[in-house]
Motif scaffolding. Sequence first.
Motif, PDB file in Angstrom:
ATOM      1  N   LEU A 140       0.171   9.371  -4.225  1.00 25.09           N
ATOM      2  CA  LEU A 140       1.429   9.037  -3.575  1.00 25.09           C
ATOM      3  C   LEU A 140       1.943  10.281  -2.864  1.00 25.09           C
ATOM      4  N   PHE A 141       2.856  10.098  -1.940  1.00 22.49           N
ATOM      5  CA  PHE A 141       3.276  11.211  -1.094  1.00 22.49           C
ATOM      6  C   PHE A 141       3.973  12.332  -1.849  1.00 22.49           C
ATOM      7  N   LYS A 142       4.551  12.012  -3.009  1.00 24.40           N
ATOM      8  CA  LYS A 142       5.279  13.064  -3.717  1.00 24.40           C
ATOM      9  C   LYS A 142       4.348  14.157  -4.237  1.00 24.40           C
ATOM     10  N   LYS A 143       3.037  13.870  -4.257  1.00 23.01           N
ATOM     11  CA  LYS A 143       2.063  14.876  -4.698  1.00 23.01           C
ATOM     12  C   LYS A 143       1.354  15.549  -3.525  1.00 23.01           C
ATOM     13  N   GLN A 144       1.715  15.143  -2.320  1.00 27.02           N
ATOM     14  CA  GLN A 144       1.067  15.718  -1.150  1.00 27.02           C
ATOM     15  C   GLN A 144       1.701  17.051  -0.776  1.00 27.02           C
ATOM     16  N   SER A 145       0.984  17.850  -0.022  1.00 27.04           N
ATOM     17  CA  SER A 145       1.480  19.141   0.431  1.00 27.04           C
ATOM     18  C   SER A 145       2.572  18.937   1.474  1.00 27.04           C
ATOM     19  N   PRO A 146       3.382  19.954   1.714  1.00 24.25           N
ATOM     20  CA  PRO A 146       4.451  19.837   2.712  1.00 24.25           C
ATOM     21  C   PRO A 146       3.935  19.538   4.120  1.00 24.25           C
ATOM     22  N   ASN A 147       2.612  19.655   4.345  1.00 19.57           N
ATOM     23  CA  ASN A 147       2.056  19.428   5.677  1.00 19.57           C
ATOM     24  C   ASN A 147       1.981  17.956   6.047  1.00 19.57           C
ATOM     25  N   THR A 148       2.132  17.074   5.047  1.00 21.44           N
ATOM     26  CA  THR A 148       2.069  15.651   5.360  1.00 21.44           C
ATOM     27  C   THR A 148       3.197  15.268   6.309  1.00 21.44           C
ATOM     28  N   THR A 149       2.917  14.349   7.228  1.00 22.81           N
ATOM     29  CA  THR A 149       3.945  13.957   8.202  1.00 22.81           C
ATOM     30  C   THR A 149       4.927  12.959   7.615  1.00 22.81           C
ATOM     31  N   THR A 150       4.636  12.445   6.424  1.00 25.92           N
ATOM     32  CA  THR A 150       5.544  11.517   5.752  1.00 25.92           C
ATOM     33  C   THR A 150       6.195  12.231   4.569  1.00 25.92           C
ATOM     34  N   GLY A 151       7.508  12.126   4.431  1.00 27.00           N
ATOM     35  CA  GLY A 151       8.234  12.848   3.401  1.00 27.00           C
ATOM     36  C   GLY A 151       7.809  12.471   1.993  1.00 27.00           C
ATOM     37  N   SER A 152       7.898  13.429   1.091  1.00 31.89           N
ATOM     38  CA  SER A 152       7.483  13.216  -0.299  1.00 31.89           C
ATOM     39  C   SER A 152       8.386  12.231  -1.026  1.00 31.89           C
ATOM     40  N   THR A 153       9.590  12.010  -0.490  1.00 33.23           N
ATOM     41  CA  THR A 153      10.529  11.098  -1.144  1.00 33.23           C
ATOM     42  C   THR A 153      10.458   9.679  -0.568  1.00 33.23           C
ATOM     43  N   PHE A 154       9.534   9.433   0.337  1.00 33.79           N
ATOM     44  CA  PHE A 154       9.376   8.104   0.919  1.00 33.79           C
ATOM     45  C   PHE A 154       9.040   7.110  -0.191  1.00 33.79           C
ATOM     46  N   MET A 155       9.758   5.989  -0.254  1.00 31.18           N
ATOM     47  CA  MET A 155       9.613   5.039  -1.364  1.00 31.18           C
ATOM     48  C   MET A 155       8.215   4.429  -1.401  1.00 31.18           C
ATOM     49  N   PRO A 156       7.527   4.493  -2.554  1.00 38.81           N
ATOM     50  CA  PRO A 156       6.167   3.944  -2.662  1.00 38.81           C
ATOM     51  C   PRO A 156       6.068   2.465  -2.287  1.00 38.81           C
ATOM     52  N   GLY A 157       7.121   1.693  -2.628  1.00 34.60           N
ATOM     53  CA  GLY A 157       7.089   0.278  -2.310  1.00 34.60           C
ATOM     54  C   GLY A 157       7.040  -0.001  -0.821  1.00 34.60           C
ATOM     55  N   ALA A 158       7.385   1.002  -0.015  1.00 33.75           N
ATOM     56  CA  ALA A 158       7.427   0.818   1.430  1.00 33.75           C
ATOM     57  C   ALA A 158       6.066   1.021   2.093  1.00 33.75           C
ATOM     58  N   TYR A 159       5.095   1.574   1.332  1.00 33.52           N
ATOM     59  CA  TYR A 159       3.813   1.858   1.981  1.00 33.52           C
ATOM     60  C   TYR A 159       2.578   1.533   1.147  1.00 33.52           C
ATOM     61  N   THR A 160       2.718   1.323  -0.156  1.00 32.79           N
ATOM     62  CA  THR A 160       1.527   1.136  -0.985  1.00 32.79           C
ATOM     63  C   THR A 160       0.774  -0.154  -0.661  1.00 32.79           C
TER      64      THR A 160
END
Length: 203
Positions: A140-160
Amino acid sequence: MTIIYTISAIILFTLTILLKKSEEKLEMIKSITLTLVLTLAYNTFSCYILNLVNIPITLTSLAIINFVIAIMITIKIIKNKEIQKYTISKTNTAILIIFVVVATIIMNTNFGNLTKIRYISMDSREHYKAGREFSEITDLFKKQSPNTTTGSTFMPGAYTNVGIIFKILNPHIGTVELYKAYIIFEAFVYILVGIMFEVNPNY
């Protein structure tokens, strides 16, 4: 693996429908709609749990979860020696047809044969981008590096969920064509929401 995951999802969905939930007959369309909504929530929850215990979120890991739960439901069905019985409401059938027709008209108006992309807000772009990026990673994005273009706080239900669909389709249709799957998925969710609001609760 795309075929195996798809089979596991179909088996799990079918068993969930067959699992006895009530002594009374349940209305088929309402039950299927509820099960589809719960499936979307279940997919997000599965991804969250895998992410929590540091297991890569892949079609393989998701298929394993599906098969494990499917086996548990099968055991319960065999043990109870009963399956759920259903009835079909003419009213709910009509509502389903209406929403499918409305969604088809809206899709044709906005997107033609899926070659025109017209949304009235920027949210769809962000959701599509998040789903596409999730389809290419295993966390999930919260474990991605700051380089990801999608924010780490983006709700999982919105993209999973759309991300899982992209994981399935990408090897077969390529990244460029994924936007068509996104449009169809959005129309599918629109139909689900409409039916959930409009189905007759007395059936």
